[in-house]
Structure formats: structure tokens, C-alpha cells
Design a protein around this motif. Sequence first.
Motif, PDB file in Angstrom:
ATOM      1  N   UNK A  15       2.404  10.322 -15.112  1.00 52.98           N
ATOM      2  CA  UNK A  15       2.753   9.341 -16.140  1.00 52.98           C
ATOM      3  C   UNK A  15       4.051   8.596 -15.847  1.00 52.98           C
ATOM      4  N   UNK A  16       4.716   8.940 -14.718  1.00 48.49           N
ATOM      5  CA  UNK A  16       6.017   8.342 -14.455  1.00 48.49           C
ATOM      6  C   UNK A  16       6.121   7.634 -13.109  1.00 48.49           C
ATOM      7  N   UNK A  17       5.633   8.270 -12.042  1.00 45.21           N
ATOM      8  CA  UNK A  17       5.795   7.714 -10.702  1.00 45.21           C
ATOM      9  C   UNK A  17       5.115   6.360 -10.522  1.00 45.21           C
ATOM     10  N   UNK A  18       3.869   6.189 -10.983  1.00 41.94           N
ATOM     11  CA  UNK A  18       3.244   4.873 -10.780  1.00 41.94           C
ATOM     12  C   UNK A  18       4.063   3.742 -11.373  1.00 41.94           C
TER      13      UNK A  18
ATOM     14  N   UNK B 124      12.870  -2.772  -0.968  1.00 42.70           N
ATOM     15  CA  UNK B 124      14.180  -2.795  -1.623  1.00 42.70           C
ATOM     16  C   UNK B 124      14.060  -2.817  -3.138  1.00 42.70           C
ATOM     17  N   UNK B 125      13.080  -3.536  -3.649  1.00 45.39           N
ATOM     18  CA  UNK B 125      12.902  -3.572  -5.103  1.00 45.39           C
ATOM     19  C   UNK B 125      12.431  -2.223  -5.628  1.00 45.39           C
ATOM     20  N   UNK B 126      11.558  -1.546  -4.875  1.00 48.64           N
ATOM     21  CA  UNK B 126      11.172  -0.192  -5.261  1.00 48.64           C
ATOM     22  C   UNK B 126      12.389   0.718  -5.295  1.00 48.64           C
ATOM     23  N   UNK B 127      13.292   0.550  -4.335  1.00 49.52           N
ATOM     24  CA  UNK B 127      14.497   1.380  -4.297  1.00 49.52           C
ATOM     25  C   UNK B 127      15.342   1.162  -5.548  1.00 49.52           C
ATOM     26  N   UNK B 128      15.497  -0.100  -5.967  1.00 51.66           N
ATOM     27  CA  UNK B 128      16.268  -0.357  -7.181  1.00 51.66           C
ATOM     28  C   UNK B 128      15.612   0.296  -8.390  1.00 51.66           C
ATOM     29  N   UNK B 129      14.289   0.228  -8.481  1.00 52.93           N
ATOM     30  CA  UNK B 129      13.583   0.835  -9.608  1.00 52.93           C
ATOM     31  C   UNK B 129      13.728   2.357  -9.583  1.00 52.93           C
TER      32      UNK B 129
ATOM     33  N   UNK C 123       0.813  -1.213   0.000  1.00 51.01           N
ATOM     34  CA  UNK C 123       0.000   0.000   0.000  1.00 51.01           C
ATOM     35  C   UNK C 123       0.847   1.264   0.000  1.00 51.01           C
ATOM     36  N   UNK C 124       2.161   1.105   0.036  1.00 52.26           N
ATOM     37  CA  UNK C 124       3.049   2.260   0.089  1.00 52.26           C
ATOM     38  C   UNK C 124       3.211   2.852  -1.294  1.00 52.26           C
TER      39      UNK C 124
ATOM     40  N   UNK D 210       5.853   0.472  -9.458  1.00 55.00           N
ATOM     41  CA  UNK D 210       5.038  -0.717  -9.741  1.00 55.00           C
ATOM     42  C   UNK D 210       5.947  -1.900 -10.055  1.00 55.00           C
ATOM     43  N   UNK D 211       5.937  -2.905  -9.186  1.00 51.95           N
ATOM     44  CA  UNK D 211       6.825  -4.061  -9.369  1.00 51.95           C
ATOM     45  C   UNK D 211       6.117  -5.216 -10.078  1.00 51.95           C
ATOM     46  N   UNK D 212       4.878  -5.001 -10.524  1.00 51.90           N
ATOM     47  CA  UNK D 212       4.103  -6.105 -11.102  1.00 51.90           C
ATOM     48  C   UNK D 212       4.723  -6.654 -12.384  1.00 51.90           C
ATOM     49  N   UNK D 213       5.516  -5.852 -13.068  1.00 56.19           N
ATOM     50  CA  UNK D 213       6.130  -6.313 -14.311  1.00 56.19           C
ATOM     51  C   UNK D 213       7.458  -7.018 -14.115  1.00 56.19           C
TER      52      UNK D 213
END
Length: 470
Positions: A272-275, A305-310, A216-217, A279-282
Motif C-alpha cells: 500500500x506504500x511502495x507503488x 532522480x525524481x523517484x529519489x526525491x519521492x 520499468x524500474x 509513481x511519478x504520474x501525479x
Amino acid sequence: MFSSRRAFLQTTGCGFGYLAWQAMAQSQAALANPLAIKKPHHQPKAKRVIFLFMQGGVSHVDSYDYKPRLFKDDGKIIEVADSRSIAKTGKGALQRVMKPLWNFKQHGESGRWASNLFPHINQHVDDLCFLHGMHTEGVAHGPATLFMHTGTTSNIRPSMGSWVMYGLGAENENLPGFMTISPSLGNGGPRNYGNAFLPAVFQGTPVGRSGMPAKESTIKNITNAIWTPEQQRKQFGLLSALNAEQAAHAMPGDTDIDAVIRSYELAWRMQNNAPGAMDISGESEATLKLYGINEKPTDNFGRQCLMARRMAEQGVRYIQVNYGDNSNNPAWDQHSNLPKHGDHAAAVDKPIAGLLYDLKQRGLLEDTIVWWGGEFGRTPYAEKNGTGRDHNPLGFTVWVAGGGFKPGFAHGVTDDIGHMAVDDKVHMHDLHATILHQLGLDHEKLTFRHAGRDFRLTDVHGHVVKEVIA
């Protein structure tokens, strides 16, 4: 004769002409982009920072600072006169030596000592640079956490991420350059990512908060499902016109209106960019597994951590990933029941190892500084003769990886029980100075004039620890 238009305006009409001219100049200056990429002071070795904040203070003597004497003298009573004991009792106190609860051995080609508290991270010790002689200010969580983030224990000063943004600008105009994932509301709270007296555009952007599931973050209300794109464009045009009118009448030195204008502009581009950036669904199943996503107990921190890498891939300059909670005794703060450290380690170990591996195999680790640590360490003695350890700001360990730091290296020494830093000591001011240096910033030149004096992150302290630079 007047030498300039400025001199003419200053000396005629009681100076009111100069005031009007100054206001106009201020409005024009506000149109310049303070977030534009700036030239560093010297050639940088890193472009960005990912700070993995272990809130509460991981026990260094149970993780990375191997002290054989603790096993030998386990249960022995010693007198301790450190700042924590004096703060509590007014004098030294008798304490019971407590051995590590996890076994140590050497790892990797570098032979670095580490316990089995973090088995996955241990597989990457040859990429890590350990600073064993850390020491800091503040014996309680609030002051020490604030010091770690802002370089002061009590005053309202800009956070490190804000200083980095002020010094370097943003790499991606469509995303905030400073983001903090799941920050805590306590022990400094928003001040840990605040801009203080720096222009408001340099403040950090929180993504979620501590205690909220990482699923939810996100950044709330980033998209509008009600209005059409054309309607949104018209609304943005109207807001821009109103804000420009407001800015034209702003008082000199007022950066708040400019920050609001830029926040609207950034929000417009972020739709158009932040979501997509968060978004790690891909991501592939292999990548999700690497970070421990969809597994217990690693799912939550793995997502962070994965969000941080993205975010790093998208050009976010300073990214903080927080492991903690909003209580007065956060996460790693085991004054009793030290075995609880094992539960926290199980939640972060695999995600952090996954992040290190992922950054390296994508070629990002070489220009990304990964900084791991808490606000202080923990004592080598048992608190109140119990089953936990007290706060220890006098000696502890952090590690950094990538960004031009020596891999598989250890610097600094604590005494033979891991209580106080004694050789090659590194103060938190020194660590700040060194990280800024790797980003191309001279901590003595990165200043901002406020209230009649020049301020900097390291105040009047700090030196670059050249021994840890590759």
C-alpha cells in the motif's frame, strides 16, 4: 549456590540447559525490531543521503578542476610514473598532455570554476561543496567501485547504505530504508548494496537494474492482482505462523530467518506504500519538465532522480541513483573518444540540477546530503597518445550539497595538471567518515563484531574533514 539462572544452566546437565536457554533468548531477541530508529552518537545535521553515482569516472580536469597549464602545455610530452602506468608497464611512461575539451569559467557568487560540460548544475554551484583533493584505492573499476561502496577493494564487507541503516534504523516502517535505483550487475554488483556480515535486514533493495528503462524500474510483484485482500491476509497469517515456528528453532546467531520474516512483513506493508512512493504520474507538468522527463536525452535519468526525491520525502534513509551500464567499460570510461563525456553529461545534467532545485524549494536539501561522483577521476594526459583519458585514483573531484556542508565552498588541491592530490587531501575513507558524521554517526564507534574482531566502514582509517562542515 548459583549467582544467576545463567550460571546454573551453564554448570548443570553438561551445559545443555544453557544452550537451550540461549536459543530461546536468541528467538526472543529476534522479535525486537533491528530497523527501529536508533539514537545517533551525536546531534546530526542530516537525516538521509542521495548518492548520485557516476559509474566509470568523470574527468575532473574536464569538469570541475580548472588547470590553466593543461591548455598551455597541450600536446607536450611528459614522463608519468603513477600507479596506473606502473601497473601497465612496470615503470613510468611518456605521455601527451591533453587539454580539456570544454571551456571553463567562474560561476555564481562564490566564483567556483566549472566547465560548460554541466551547464545546468553550474547554476547551483553556490549550493555545492567541492572536494578537489580526493584520492582512493584501486586503479581498475571493480576494486575502486567496491572501495567506494564498502571501504575495501576485495573483501566482502557491508555497503555504506547498510552501515547507515545499522547505525540509525529506518524512518519509515512501510518502505525499505536503503534503496538503490538501477544498479549495475558488474564491478561489485550486489555487493555494492549488500549487507555482508551485518544482519540481513540491513541489505539494500534494488529498484530496476542498469540497462532497464526507468519506466520499468520498480519492485517486482509488489501487488497481487489475483487474490482478494482477505485471501492475502489469510496467506500472510499462515506464513507468519510458519516463520515463527521456524524462528523458534533457529541456531543462535542466525539472522537469515529473522530477515525473511521481516521481509515478508515489510512486503505486506509495502503493497500500500511502495507503488505510490515510486509513481511519478501525479507530479505536475512543471516538475516533470524540471527533471527533463519526457524529453531526450534526460527522460531516463530524470525519472530516477525524481523517484529519489519521492523516496527521500517518504523517509528512505539512503538512496543511490546509478548512472551506468553493465559493461566492463562503464558509462564515463572514455579511454578513447573523450567527447562521449558530452553525451553522458547531457543525460544527467538537467535531472541533477532539477533534483537540487526541487529538494531546496521543498526544504529537504538542508537535511539531505546529495553526494555526486565516480569511483575515481581521469588522467590529464591522453591514453596511448589517443583521444581519451585513463583511470586516475590519485586525484579527482566529488561534490556534496546540503546536509550541513559548506555551500559554494572548495576544499583540496591537485597539482598544476590535476594529476595528484597535493594539499588538503581527502581519502575515500575520510569522505565516508565525514558523511557518517553529518548523519550523527561516529565512524570509529559504528562497529560490528565479526570473526573475532570489530569491523567498521572505514576499517582502521579515516578522519572527519571538519573544514567542509558549515
